[in-house]
Design a protein around this motif. Structure first.
Motif, mmCIF file in Angstrom:
data_model
loop_
_atom_site.group_PDB
_atom_site.id
_atom_site.type_symbol
_atom_site.label_atom_id
_atom_site.label_comp_id
_atom_site.label_asym_id
_atom_site.label_seq_id
_atom_site.Cartn_x
_atom_site.Cartn_y
_atom_site.Cartn_z
ATOM 1 N N LYS A 3 0.759 -1.267 0.098
ATOM 2 C CA LYS A 3 0.348 -0.564 0.362
ATOM 3 C C LYS A 3 0.474 0.606 -0.322
ATOM 4 O O LYS A 3 0.484 2.595 -0.374
ATOM 5 C CB LYS A 3 -0.958 0.195 1.056
ATOM 6 C CG LYS A 3 -1.936 1.286 1.190
ATOM 7 C CD LYS A 3 -2.953 1.000 2.595
ATOM 8 C CE LYS A 3 -3.832 1.690 2.612
ATOM 9 N NZ LYS A 3 -4.787 2.065 3.241
ATOM 10 N N ILE A 4 2.085 1.167 0.883
ATOM 11 C CA ILE A 4 2.736 2.690 0.867
ATOM 12 C C ILE A 4 3.787 2.791 -0.686
ATOM 13 O O ILE A 4 3.549 3.918 -0.861
ATOM 14 C CB ILE A 4 3.734 2.208 2.025
ATOM 15 C CG1 ILE A 4 2.754 2.156 3.177
ATOM 16 C CG2 ILE A 4 4.615 3.118 1.881
ATOM 17 C CD1 ILE A 4 3.866 1.927 4.934
ATOM 18 N N SER A 5 4.143 1.579 -0.816
ATOM 19 C CA SER A 5 4.182 1.799 -2.568
ATOM 20 C C SER A 5 3.922 2.025 -3.638
ATOM 21 O O SER A 5 4.538 2.911 -3.535
ATOM 22 C CB SER A 5 5.468 -0.434 -2.970
ATOM 23 O OG SER A 5 5.437 0.263 -4.262
ATOM 24 N N GLY A 6 2.664 1.149 -3.015
ATOM 25 C CA GLY A 6 1.332 2.406 -4.689
ATOM 26 C C GLY A 6 0.709 3.496 -3.614
ATOM 27 O O GLY A 6 1.131 4.463 -4.736
ATOM 28 N N LEU A 7 1.502 4.169 -2.802
ATOM 29 C CA LEU A 7 1.553 5.648 -2.394
ATOM 30 C C LEU A 7 2.752 6.376 -3.107
ATOM 31 O O LEU A 7 2.111 7.905 -3.249
ATOM 32 C CB LEU A 7 0.669 5.842 -0.976
ATOM 33 C CG LEU A 7 -0.586 5.343 -0.412
ATOM 34 C CD1 LEU A 7 -1.073 5.193 1.193
ATOM 35 C CD2 LEU A 7 -1.863 6.129 -1.426
ATOM 36 N N ARG A 52 4.545 10.768 -6.318
ATOM 37 C CA ARG A 52 5.313 10.999 -7.592
ATOM 38 C C ARG A 52 4.567 11.776 -8.896
ATOM 39 O O ARG A 52 4.856 12.391 -9.465
ATOM 40 C CB ARG A 52 7.093 9.954 -8.268
ATOM 41 C CG ARG A 52 7.573 9.465 -6.910
ATOM 42 C CD ARG A 52 8.655 8.733 -7.431
ATOM 43 N NE ARG A 52 8.434 7.315 -7.717
ATOM 44 C CZ ARG A 52 7.967 6.084 -6.735
ATOM 45 N NH1 ARG A 52 8.316 6.281 -5.894
ATOM 46 N NH2 ARG A 52 7.419 4.649 -7.155
ATOM 47 N N MET A 53 3.839 10.999 -8.714
ATOM 48 C CA MET A 53 2.839 10.583 -10.188
ATOM 49 C C MET A 53 2.382 12.462 -10.398
ATOM 50 O O MET A 53 2.140 13.644 -10.887
ATOM 51 C CB MET A 53 1.999 10.087 -10.541
ATOM 52 C CG MET A 53 2.515 8.758 -11.641
ATOM 53 S SD MET A 53 1.069 7.043 -11.632
ATOM 54 C CE MET A 53 -0.592 8.000 -11.741
ATOM 55 N N LEU A 54 1.479 12.490 -9.072
ATOM 56 C CA LEU A 54 1.647 13.863 -8.638
ATOM 57 C C LEU A 54 1.905 14.883 -8.648
ATOM 58 O O LEU A 54 1.852 16.684 -8.995
ATOM 59 C CB LEU A 54 -0.088 13.579 -7.263
ATOM 60 C CG LEU A 54 -0.748 12.690 -7.152
ATOM 61 C CD1 LEU A 54 -1.705 12.993 -5.848
ATOM 62 C CD2 LEU A 54 -1.942 13.529 -7.799
ATOM 63 N N LEU A 55 3.150 14.620 -7.590
ATOM 64 C CA LEU A 55 4.170 15.646 -8.183
ATOM 65 C C LEU A 55 4.823 15.948 -9.808
ATOM 66 O O LEU A 55 4.614 17.268 -9.763
ATOM 67 C CB LEU A 55 5.391 15.345 -7.204
ATOM 68 C CG LEU A 55 5.368 15.385 -5.396
ATOM 69 C CD1 LEU A 55 6.493 15.175 -4.593
ATOM 70 C CD2 LEU A 55 4.949 17.064 -4.977
ATOM 71 N N GLU A 56 4.581 15.399 -10.445
ATOM 72 C CA GLU A 56 5.203 15.187 -11.441
ATOM 73 C C GLU A 56 3.786 16.652 -12.531
ATOM 74 O O GLU A 56 3.998 17.320 -13.511
ATOM 75 C CB GLU A 56 4.956 13.969 -12.373
ATOM 76 C CG GLU A 56 5.673 14.183 -13.314
ATOM 77 C CD GLU A 56 5.797 12.907 -15.029
ATOM 78 O OE1 GLU A 56 5.619 13.294 -15.492
ATOM 79 O OE2 GLU A 56 6.015 12.160 -13.411
#
Length: 121
Positions: free
Chosen positions: A75-79, A84-88
């Motif tokens: 779950k943490i890995s998915g978050l 990262r995608m949201l920051l990009e």
């Protein structure tokens, strides 16, 4: 002389069902001797079997805990990936805003310059 227990007494001491004790006797996990009317279990054998049972329970609990840990890691890995995608996406949006501000600033400046040129004429 060693204290002896019936399967019902052993179940009560072990805090398990009588059928659990009977299965342990049949499987050979819990040593017992056939008495006059029922099986007889020595106190030392019962204590040893209880120790093994508690060890198995701790192992199962540890396995469940480890499984929960693996689920949490996933779950943490998915978050983290989502983060990262949201920051990009945020960086891209900020770059677009910067470009728009530049474009609007240039247009505003051109508008002011054109207006001033009209007044000079």
């Amino acid at each position: 002389m060693t204290e002896m227990h019936t399967p019902a007494q052993a179940a009560k001491i072990a805090n398990v069902s009588r059928s659990t004790v009977s299965r342990a006797i049949k499987s050979g996990d819990l040593p017992a001797r056939k008495g006059n009317q029922s099986w007889q279990i020595s106190d030392s054998d019962l204590r040893e079997w209880l120790g093994v049972q508690k060890s198995v329970q701790r192992t199962r609990a540890g396995h469940v805990h480890a499984q929960m840990d693996m689920e949490q890691v996933a779950k943490i890995s998915g978050l983290e990936t989502e983060n990262r995608m949201l920051l990009e996406n945020l960086r891209k949006a900020e770059a677009r805003v910067d470009r728009l501000e530049v474009m609007l600033g240039e247009r505003w400046w051109h508008s002011v310059r054109d207006w001033m040129r009209k007044d000079v004429k």
